[in-house]
Design a protein around this motif. Structure first.
Motif, PDB file in Angstrom:
ATOM      1  N   PHE A  93       0.879  -1.169   0.000  1.00  0.00           N
ATOM      2  CA  PHE A  93       0.000   0.000   0.000  1.00  0.00           C
ATOM      3  C   PHE A  93       0.919   1.222   0.000  1.00  0.00           C
ATOM      4  CE2 PHE A  93      -2.479  -3.437   1.627  1.00  0.00           C
ATOM      5  CZ  PHE A  93      -3.810  -3.168   1.327  1.00  0.00           C
ATOM      6  N   ILE A  94       0.876   2.011  -1.077  1.00  0.00           N
ATOM      7  CA  ILE A  94       1.859   3.081  -1.281  1.00  0.00           C
ATOM      8  C   ILE A  94       1.180   4.443  -1.315  1.00  0.00           C
ATOM      9  CG2 ILE A  94       3.685   3.945  -2.793  1.00  0.00           C
ATOM     10  CD1 ILE A  94       3.873   1.042  -3.922  1.00  0.00           C
ATOM     11  N   GLU A  95       1.726   5.370  -0.548  1.00  0.00           N
ATOM     12  CA  GLU A  95       1.198   6.736  -0.487  1.00  0.00           C
ATOM     13  C   GLU A  95       2.304   7.727  -0.847  1.00  0.00           C
ATOM     14  OE1 GLU A  95      -1.591   9.888   0.342  1.00  0.00           O
ATOM     15  OE2 GLU A  95      -1.781   7.759  -0.169  1.00  0.00           O
ATOM     16  N   PHE A  96       1.993   8.660  -1.758  1.00  0.00           N
ATOM     17  CA  PHE A  96       2.937   9.700  -2.165  1.00  0.00           C
ATOM     18  C   PHE A  96       2.556  11.022  -1.504  1.00  0.00           C
ATOM     19  CE2 PHE A  96       2.898   6.643  -5.676  1.00  0.00           C
ATOM     20  CZ  PHE A  96       4.258   6.425  -5.870  1.00  0.00           C
ATOM     21  N   LYS A  97       3.562  11.724  -0.969  1.00  0.00           N
ATOM     22  CA  LYS A  97       3.297  13.010  -0.329  1.00  0.00           C
ATOM     23  C   LYS A  97       4.339  14.043  -0.757  1.00  0.00           C
ATOM     24  CE  LYS A  97      -0.348  12.290   2.231  1.00  0.00           C
ATOM     25  NZ  LYS A  97      -1.614  12.983   1.867  1.00  0.00           N
ATOM     26  N   ASN A  98       3.855  15.191  -1.179  1.00  0.00           N
ATOM     27  CA  ASN A  98       4.732  16.303  -1.533  1.00  0.00           C
ATOM     28  C   ASN A  98       4.779  17.286  -0.359  1.00  0.00           C
ATOM     29  OD1 ASN A  98       6.427  17.757  -3.259  1.00  0.00           O
ATOM     30  ND2 ASN A  98       4.736  19.018  -4.004  1.00  0.00           N
ATOM     31  N   LYS A 107       0.986  12.696   8.631  1.00  0.00           N
ATOM     32  CA  LYS A 107       0.787  11.641   9.623  1.00  0.00           C
ATOM     33  C   LYS A 107      -0.677  11.219   9.696  1.00  0.00           C
ATOM     34  CE  LYS A 107       4.599  13.594  12.286  1.00  0.00           C
ATOM     35  NZ  LYS A 107       5.016  14.250  13.539  1.00  0.00           N
ATOM     36  N   GLU A 108      -1.570  12.198   9.750  1.00  0.00           N
ATOM     37  CA  GLU A 108      -2.997  11.890   9.856  1.00  0.00           C
ATOM     38  C   GLU A 108      -3.502  11.173   8.607  1.00  0.00           C
ATOM     39  OE1 GLU A 108      -4.786  15.654  10.642  1.00  0.00           O
ATOM     40  OE2 GLU A 108      -4.412  15.550  12.812  1.00  0.00           O
ATOM     41  N   ASP A 109      -3.064  11.632   7.437  1.00  0.00           N
ATOM     42  CA  ASP A 109      -3.504  11.014   6.185  1.00  0.00           C
ATOM     43  C   ASP A 109      -3.045   9.564   6.075  1.00  0.00           C
ATOM     44  OD1 ASP A 109      -4.855  13.210   5.321  1.00  0.00           O
ATOM     45  OD2 ASP A 109      -3.477  13.735   3.706  1.00  0.00           O
ATOM     46  N   CYS A 110      -1.805   9.309   6.448  1.00  0.00           N
ATOM     47  CA  CYS A 110      -1.270   7.948   6.334  1.00  0.00           C
ATOM     48  C   CYS A 110      -2.052   6.971   7.206  1.00  0.00           C
ATOM     49  CB  CYS A 110       0.207   7.919   6.715  1.00  0.00           C
ATOM     50  SG  CYS A 110       1.300   8.644   5.464  1.00  0.00           S
ATOM     51  N   VAL A 111      -2.354   7.377   8.421  1.00  0.00           N
ATOM     52  CA  VAL A 111      -3.098   6.509   9.330  1.00  0.00           C
ATOM     53  C   VAL A 111      -4.530   6.319   8.833  1.00  0.00           C
ATOM     54  CG1 VAL A 111      -4.019   6.280  11.666  1.00  0.00           C
ATOM     55  CG2 VAL A 111      -1.680   7.094  11.320  1.00  0.00           C
ATOM     56  N   LYS A 112      -5.189   7.422   8.496  1.00  0.00           N
ATOM     57  CA  LYS A 112      -6.585   7.359   8.040  1.00  0.00           C
ATOM     58  C   LYS A 112      -6.716   6.523   6.770  1.00  0.00           C
ATOM     59  CE  LYS A 112      -8.232  10.899   5.857  1.00  0.00           C
ATOM     60  NZ  LYS A 112      -8.735  12.268   5.552  1.00  0.00           N
ATOM     61  N   LEU A 160       5.524   4.978   2.462  1.00  0.00           N
ATOM     62  CA  LEU A 160       5.303   6.413   2.285  1.00  0.00           C
ATOM     63  C   LEU A 160       6.466   6.964   1.468  1.00  0.00           C
ATOM     64  CD1 LEU A 160       4.052   9.208   2.906  1.00  0.00           C
ATOM     65  CD2 LEU A 160       5.321   9.169   5.076  1.00  0.00           C
ATOM     66  N   VAL A 161       6.144   7.681   0.392  1.00  0.00           N
ATOM     67  CA  VAL A 161       7.171   8.265  -0.474  1.00  0.00           C
ATOM     68  C   VAL A 161       7.071   9.785  -0.399  1.00  0.00           C
ATOM     69  CG1 VAL A 161       8.122   8.400  -2.805  1.00  0.00           C
ATOM     70  CG2 VAL A 161       7.018   6.286  -2.028  1.00  0.00           C
ATOM     71  N   ILE A 162       8.170  10.418   0.004  1.00  0.00           N
ATOM     72  CA  ILE A 162       8.222  11.870   0.153  1.00  0.00           C
ATOM     73  C   ILE A 162       8.908  12.494  -1.062  1.00  0.00           C
ATOM     74  CG2 ILE A 162       9.122  13.780   1.546  1.00  0.00           C
ATOM     75  CD1 ILE A 162       6.968  12.248   2.997  1.00  0.00           C
ATOM     76  N   GLY A 163       8.312  13.545  -1.606  1.00  0.00           N
ATOM     77  CA  GLY A 163       8.891  14.228  -2.759  1.00  0.00           C
ATOM     78  C   GLY A 163      10.296  14.732  -2.486  1.00  0.00           C
ATOM     79  N   LYS A 164      11.140  14.725  -3.509  1.00  0.00           N
ATOM     80  CA  LYS A 164      12.556  15.057  -3.320  1.00  0.00           C
ATOM     81  C   LYS A 164      12.778  16.476  -2.811  1.00  0.00           C
ATOM     82  CE  LYS A 164      13.352  16.354  -8.177  1.00  0.00           C
ATOM     83  NZ  LYS A 164      14.164  16.066  -9.389  1.00  0.00           N
ATOM     84  N   ASP A 165      11.840  17.375  -3.085  1.00  0.00           N
ATOM     85  CA  ASP A 165      11.980  18.754  -2.606  1.00  0.00           C
ATOM     86  C   ASP A 165      11.560  18.911  -1.148  1.00  0.00           C
ATOM     87  OD1 ASP A 165      12.885  19.589  -5.091  1.00  0.00           O
ATOM     88  OD2 ASP A 165      10.861  20.040  -5.818  1.00  0.00           O
TER      89      ASP A 165
END
Length: 221
Positions: A93-98, A107-112, A160-165
């Motif tokens: 289950f993969i979530e991308f966040k910028n 944090k809230e989005d990942c848990v929810k 969880l994948v965080i944008g490079k910037d």
């Protein structure tokens, strides 16, 4: 046919039987789109994997089953961005966040999204199992009878994948602690909780690390 391909076919069957045939596959690059800023969080230097869009199923199928009418994002259950099954039978289950990992919203989005997505996906699988169209051993490396909750804990992983910037020292500290098998900082307590209560593992990568350490090595079969 890989376990991933069979799972795509299974979900397509579900969507068709529900009366809402849709395109459920997109590339990781497409699914990493940050709508608010019109930028893609992830672009691969190696290969762009096809994956299942959980948002598409949640908004275009699940929400319409319960509320009818056109696709509705406002009443759709929460969902992660992407879903994959690898050659070893693990589910991702993969979530991308910028955004920075220290952000409260991340944090809230990942848990929810994790809890909600697992619930409604496994509700679909339960329905397909009752129709004798699904069994865990056909779509994973599980070889014995197993409860859905036990399956998630043994075979499902969160990424969880965080944008490079948005890479900062906090993300680097978390990665180093995880690598050294040390206690992770309090700032990533949400990942520790997801790993303790829900998934087999819960990891965070920068977009570049995800490309190099996960995508490059990923195999469907």
């Amino acid at each position: 046919m890989s376990m991933y391909e069979k799972f795509v076919n299974l979900l397509n069957t579900y969507c068709n039987q529900a009366g809402y045939p849709i395109q459920i596959e997109k590339t990781l690059h497409e699914l990493s789109l940050d709508d608010a800023n019109s930028v893609n969080v992830f672009t691969s230097e190696y290969k762009d994997l096809n994956s299942i869009s959980m948002d598409s199923i949640a908004q275009n199928v699940v929400a319409r089953i319960h509320f009818g009418g056109p696709p509705r994002k406002d009443v759709a259950p929460a969902s992660v961005d992407s879903f994959l099954i690898d050659s070893n039978g693990y589910w991702y289950f993969i979530e991308f966040k910028n955004q920075y990992i220290s952000s409260k919203k991340v944090k809230e989005d990942c848990v929810k999204k994790s809890y909600a997505n697992v619930f409604w996906l496994f509700k679909i699988l339960d329905e397909m199992q009752r129709k004798q169209l699904f069994s865990f051993d056909a779509y994973s490396s599980c070889t014995t009878e197993i409860s859905p909750f036990e399956f998630v804990k043994k075979y499902c992983k969160f990424i969880l994948v965080i944008g490079k910037d948005k890479v900062d020292n906090e993300l680097n500290r978390i990665r180093e602690a995880k690598k050294a098998k040390m206690t992770m900082p309090d700032s990533c307590r949400f990942l520790r909780k997801l790993e303790s209560y829900v998934f087999k593992s819960a990891d965070v990568y920068s977009a570049d690390q995800f490309d190099r350490e996960f995508v490059k090595k990923f195999r469907y079969s």
